[in-house]
Design a protein around this motif. Structure first.
Motif, short mmCIF file in Angstrom:
data_model
loop_
_atom_site.label_atom_id
_atom_site.label_comp_id
_atom_site.label_asym_id
_atom_site.label_seq_id
_atom_site.Cartn_x
_atom_site.Cartn_y
_atom_site.Cartn_z
N LEU A 118 0.83 -1.20 0.00
CA LEU A 118 0.00 0.00 0.00
C LEU A 118 0.86 1.25 0.00
O LEU A 118 0.61 2.21 -0.74
CB LEU A 118 -0.94 0.00 1.21
N VAL A 119 1.89 1.26 0.85
CA VAL A 119 2.79 2.40 0.92
C VAL A 119 3.60 2.52 -0.38
O VAL A 119 3.83 3.62 -0.87
CB VAL A 119 3.74 2.28 2.13
N ILE A 120 4.01 1.39 -0.93
CA ILE A 120 4.76 1.42 -2.18
C ILE A 120 3.89 1.97 -3.31
O ILE A 120 4.34 2.79 -4.13
CB ILE A 120 5.28 0.01 -2.52
N MET A 121 2.63 1.53 -3.36
CA MET A 121 1.72 2.03 -4.38
C MET A 121 1.48 3.53 -4.22
O MET A 121 1.46 4.28 -5.20
CB MET A 121 0.39 1.27 -4.34
N GLU A 122 1.31 3.97 -2.97
CA GLU A 122 1.12 5.40 -2.72
C GLU A 122 2.34 6.19 -3.18
O GLU A 122 2.22 7.27 -3.77
CB GLU A 122 0.87 5.65 -1.23
N THR A 123 3.53 5.65 -2.93
CA THR A 123 4.76 6.32 -3.33
C THR A 123 4.87 6.43 -4.85
O THR A 123 5.25 7.47 -5.39
CB THR A 123 5.98 5.57 -2.77
N VAL A 124 4.52 5.35 -5.54
CA VAL A 124 4.58 5.34 -7.00
C VAL A 124 3.60 6.36 -7.59
O VAL A 124 3.97 7.17 -8.46
CB VAL A 124 4.29 3.93 -7.54
N VAL A 125 2.36 6.34 -7.10
CA VAL A 125 1.36 7.28 -7.62
C VAL A 125 1.75 8.71 -7.30
O VAL A 125 1.62 9.62 -8.14
CB VAL A 125 -0.03 6.95 -7.03
N SER A 126 2.24 8.95 -6.10
CA SER A 126 2.67 10.29 -5.72
C SER A 126 3.83 10.77 -6.59
O SER A 126 3.87 11.94 -7.00
CB SER A 126 3.07 10.31 -4.24
N SER A 127 4.76 9.88 -6.89
CA SER A 127 5.91 10.25 -7.72
C SER A 127 5.47 10.56 -9.15
O SER A 127 5.97 11.53 -9.77
CB SER A 127 6.94 9.12 -7.72
N ILE A 128 4.55 9.76 -9.70
CA ILE A 128 4.06 10.02 -11.06
C ILE A 128 3.33 11.35 -11.12
O ILE A 128 3.52 12.15 -12.05
CB ILE A 128 3.13 8.88 -11.50
N THR A 129 2.52 11.62 -10.10
CA THR A 129 1.78 12.89 -10.07
C THR A 129 2.72 14.06 -9.90
O THR A 129 2.53 15.12 -10.51
CB THR A 129 0.74 12.87 -8.94
N LEU A 130 3.75 13.91 -9.08
CA LEU A 130 4.76 14.96 -8.92
C LEU A 130 5.45 15.23 -10.25
O LEU A 130 5.69 16.40 -10.61
CB LEU A 130 5.78 14.54 -7.87
N LEU A 131 5.75 14.19 -11.00
CA LEU A 131 6.37 14.36 -12.32
C LEU A 131 5.44 15.13 -13.25
O LEU A 131 5.88 16.02 -14.00
CB LEU A 131 6.72 12.99 -12.91
N ALA A 132 4.14 14.81 -13.21
CA ALA A 132 3.17 15.52 -14.05
C ALA A 132 3.11 17.00 -13.68
O ALA A 132 3.07 17.87 -14.57
CB ALA A 132 1.79 14.88 -13.91
N TYR A 133 3.11 17.30 -12.40
CA TYR A 133 3.10 18.70 -11.96
C TYR A 133 4.38 19.42 -12.39
O TYR A 133 4.34 20.59 -12.79
CB TYR A 133 2.95 18.79 -10.44
N THR A 134 5.51 18.74 -12.28
CA THR A 134 6.79 19.37 -12.61
C THR A 134 6.87 19.71 -14.10
O THR A 134 7.27 20.81 -14.49
CB THR A 134 7.95 18.44 -12.22
#
Length: 291
Positions: free
Chosen positions: A259-275
């Motif tokens: 669950l934490v790994i999935m949250e990290t992956v989704v958060s990282s992808i979204t951060l990349l989209a924002y950047t």
């Protein structure tokens, strides 16, 4: 005003066929899920899958009907931006359900045909929305709206990240992990919540053609929101990696590490989209300042 219905040739157009495919596959998916026995385990992901399929079935059916009777010009929204948003977001959300349902919801020890059929229907739905996105993206330039551009697609990815984060955060919090300070959970939840709110506001402004009514120029409005999103997701992503380290030290603390790994992956992808979106916004502001 007389009702105008599509001509016979329009019923064999790619958009008509793919939207019919979407309606049928989403209806099949949530009908099969509703017929399964309810389980207390992973209930949040079951609700997420059911909501995703029901929501996109409803909105796609409405778009399909309005397109057939040609009433979309009476709707006070930007139709080309709405259809592109639904297509891309539908592809992302159904891709998520196609991964989450077999992994988190479906009973691996069961060989029942209905769960397998629901998973297949979700995969077919993902293919349908992906096909519609491609069809809309390849239309003539004057038929495409802002959401068909790369910055528009990035904003849809940001909204998808927020939608997917919600069940993940709820699942993580419900496990009450040991060794994870409560302030980390609250900071992450607030960061995600603010970004989701900003994404919804941005979407409403674009779909409602309210850009001209903003107090600030729309490009500066978007740049400000995107900068805030970058900062908040940077904070949330750092917290996610911190939780992974804490889980390793405390031997998971009673919480499923995936669950934490999935949250990290989704958060990282979204951060990349924002950047990347922020880079587009800065480039646009610089280009306009030279004019």
């Amino acid at each position: 005003m007389p009702v105008i219905v599509l001509e016979a040739k329009d019923f064999t157009s790619p958009l008509f066929l793919v939207r019919t495919w979407e309606v049928l596959s989403t209806c099949t998916a949530f009908s099969l899920l509703a017929s399964l026995d309810h389980s207390a385990e992973n209930w949040i992901f079951r609700i997420f899958c059911m909501f995703s399929w029901c929501f996109f079935f409803t909105i796609t059916l409405l778009i399909h009907i309005l397109s057939i009777i040609q009433f979309h010009s009476l709707i006070p929204v930007s139709w080309k931006n709405l259809t592109m948003t639904v297509a891309v977001l539908g592809a992302l959300m159904t891709f998520s359900t196609s991964v989450i349902f077999p992994w988190m919801v479906m009973d691996r020890d069961s060989a029942l045909s209905r769960p397998v059929a629901a998973a297949v229907a979700s995969c077919l739905t993902f293919l349908a929305y992906t096909s519609e996105s491609v069809v809309l993206r390849t239309q003539a330039h004057e038929q495409r709206g802002y959401m068909a551009t790369m910055p528009g697609i990035l904003k849809i990815v940001q909204l998808w990240g927020g939608c997917l984060i919600i069940p993940l955060v709820v699942a993580v919090v419900s496990k009450v992990p040991n060794g994870v300070p409560q302030w980390q959970l609250w900071v992450s939840a607030v960061s995600y919540g603010v970004c989701i709110l900003m994404s919804v506001v941005t979407l409403v402004v674009i779909l409602g053609d309210f850009a001209g009514r903003c107090l600030l120029p729309f490009d500066r409005f978007l740049a400000g929101f995107t900068l805030i999103g970058v900062l908040l997701y940077m904070l949330a992503t750092v917290i996610c990696f911190t939780k992974i380290l804490q889980l390793n030290e405390s031997k998971h603390g009673g919480m499923k590490p995936q669950l934490v790994i999935m949250e990290t992956v989704v958060s990282s992808i979204t951060l990349l989209a924002y950047t990347v979106d922020l880079a587009f916004s800065i480039k646009l502001l610089c280009d306009r300042s030279r004019m």
